[in-house]
Design a protein around this motif. Sequence first.
Motif, PDB file in Angstrom:
ATOM      1  N   SER A 107      86.865 -25.313 -75.899  1.00  0.00           N
ATOM      2  CA  SER A 107      86.842 -26.365 -75.202  1.00  0.00           C
ATOM      3  C   SER A 107      87.195 -27.580 -75.891  1.00  0.00           C
ATOM      4  CB  SER A 107      85.082 -26.856 -75.160  1.00  0.00           C
ATOM      5  OG  SER A 107      84.376 -25.758 -74.559  1.00  0.00           O
ATOM      6  N   GLN A 148      82.588 -27.729 -69.281  1.00  0.00           N
ATOM      7  CA  GLN A 148      81.305 -26.599 -69.499  1.00  0.00           C
ATOM      8  C   GLN A 148      80.307 -26.848 -69.228  1.00  0.00           C
ATOM      9  OE1 GLN A 148      81.891 -25.215 -73.445  1.00  0.00           O
ATOM     10  NE2 GLN A 148      80.424 -23.651 -73.126  1.00  0.00           N
ATOM     11  N   ASP A 168      86.649 -24.952 -67.698  1.00  0.00           N
ATOM     12  CA  ASP A 168      85.646 -24.368 -68.772  1.00  0.00           C
ATOM     13  C   ASP A 168      84.504 -23.588 -68.358  1.00  0.00           C
ATOM     14  OD1 ASP A 168      84.799 -23.985 -71.396  1.00  0.00           O
ATOM     15  OD2 ASP A 168      84.793 -26.150 -71.981  1.00  0.00           O
ATOM     16  N   GLU A 169      84.800 -22.110 -68.811  1.00  0.00           N
ATOM     17  CA  GLU A 169      83.573 -21.264 -68.381  1.00  0.00           C
ATOM     18  C   GLU A 169      83.220 -21.311 -67.008  1.00  0.00           C
ATOM     19  OE1 GLU A 169      81.121 -20.445 -71.466  1.00  0.00           O
ATOM     20  OE2 GLU A 169      82.258 -20.680 -73.150  1.00  0.00           O
TER      21      GLU A 169
HETATM   22 MG   LIG Z   1      83.214 -24.361 -74.900  1.00  0.00          MG
END
Ligand SMILES: [Mg+2]
Lengths: 262, 365
Positions: free
Chosen positions: A47, A92, A169-170
Amino acid sequence: MSASPPIIDVAGATQRFGTRTIFRDVSFSVRRGEVFVILGGSGCGKSTLMKQLIGLLPPTAGRITIGGDAITEESGAAERDRALRGMGVMFQSGALFGSMTLLENVMLPLQMFTPLPPEARVAVARVKLGLVGLADAAALMPSEISGGMAKRAGIARAMALDPPLLFLDEPSAGLDPITSAGLDQLILDLRRDLGATFVIVTHELGSILAIADRCIMLDRHAYGDEGGIIAEGDPRRLRDESTNPIVRAFFRRQVPQTAEAA
Amino acid sequence: MNVADGAERRTLRFAGRLDADGAARIWDNAMRAARQTGRNRTLSLDLADVAYCDLSGTALLLTAEAAHAGRTVTVGASEELQALLDRARATSPRKPAPYAGNQLPGADPLGLLRAGLRSAANGAAFIGEALIALWRVPERRRMLQPVEVMRFADQAGVRSVPLLLLLGTLIGLILAFQSAVPMRRFGADLYVVNLVSISLLRELGALLAAVILAGRTGSAFAAEIGTMKVNEEIDALTVMGLDPMTMLVLPRMMAAMLVMPAMTLLLDIAGLAGMTVVMMAFGFPLVAVVTQIGRAVHVGDLVQGLVKSVAFGAAIGAIGCREGLGTGAGPRAVGLAATGAVVGGIVSTILLDGLFAIIIYRLGF
Ligand SMILES: [Mg+2]
Ligand SMILES: Nc1ncnc2c1ncn2[C@@H]1O[C@H](COP(=O)(O)OP(=O)(O)OP(=O)(O)O)[C@@H](O)[C@H]1O
């Protein structure tokens, strides 16, 4: 692989917090129209690296260019703004605006940066929410939805302006396998239909193998106590051919044999 | 647990259940025994009679091991227990960072004031940034929504009207009553009107409005923006190319500056009304009181209070927003930001008021 020009070029990116070196000497480039994945264990700085790429966190050292514009130069504010304008980002946590409904969240960038009249904005925003499977949730507030829904709404908002470059992010963390597979398909479709480039942080092995053209893998102990890149390339080849114990363990879902745990 | 000493070895023999309760019972004794073993003797942990050992018991054994400076051996452990110990040992840090515990901070009565001064100073710099953002509004016109300004004005001003009226009336009543008693001894009770109306219009109206604004609104600004910061919403705005200064700070500051004169005026009026009630109770007719107010105060007094209130509003709004944007990570940080906003708002109001007093004195009003 054809030699299309890199849309992102990272040279020697380093991040230190106090005395801790999260990663150093991270260099890679992302080609236009590619799905590029950043891998690595929890807490290895994925991140953080993404925050550098989107211009939120100036790297301790190193140089990052996006579309040919350097975003790490102190001086070129205009250049930096131009580079950042063409990207959509999903954080995220989703990072939805808590005081707005999902529809308004997606509409906000449209309202700010396009000449679309209000009803057109609503229509465009609805299409984007529909693409991530949230057509029925448009009127809900971020506090009323689940974590997986927040991620998908974050993706819809990142796509609001049809940016040529998307950072996720994810995206599939916390999603069920079916929704997650749908998201992978969406990413591939957008890449094919709009020529978009994706930079994705993810742990989902299935997703990586399904969508990634290339990847880098970060590790906290790439250089002793300092983190950095331990592998780079086509994830399918890394799975089959890598000799690095961490990379092998990652793709086999095992505890690494030579771990620092010993 | 019992301790058996030999020349080269001290044996700690454990028995029964080593769970949280069992470990608690023998923890201190075990540690003392382990520490006092001496570095050239071997510490032997005999686990043959242990009926059950969970992770609490494991922690006990590993801590005893670490407390002993010399060699430690474990004997008599069942296969499962030995595996558990090995696994826990492998994953514990070799040099654990000392744990200070959840301590109360030392008392620091001046700390709050210092923090207030610091946030007042930061607020001054922040107002500079806000001015730059204001300068650039023409090119970012869409980011500054008049609706937002009105929404915050409603939240900060309109909703505080009942509180303003209550506080104003009470202050008027109390001031008039408290000063009427001594003034009456000099036969100067009518001049209570002069005293109260001048202090209200010049000072107290704006000051009290500022305290209310800092407590109700400055803290709310800090908490709202702080929560957005913690949720990465500020980051999301920034990457979208939306300026948080223009989107979040300017409307709030404008609203604060807009409502302060109105709040001050309301407090003034309520205060004068409260005073009038007291004067009438002391036997002055309404006309006499009103005429005396007219004689005592000038438009300049009123304007002075209102101008000051705008400056207070700017300071409180700016400090609230700045504290919010400066929020660290975690929910506790939001609370700290709100506190900082109130303390900083009040401290800066007082500093500004002093500054105004000097300026006005110099100008000779
Ligand atoms: Mg992360
Ligand atoms: N602002 C900060 N100050 C200090 N340390 C930080 C800061 N932000 C991140 N870190 C540290 O940097 C490291 C990497 O964090 P990051 O969030 O990038 O991890 P990640 O790879 O995204 O992990 P995950 O997969 O769990 O999301 C962590 O060890 C974290 O403690």
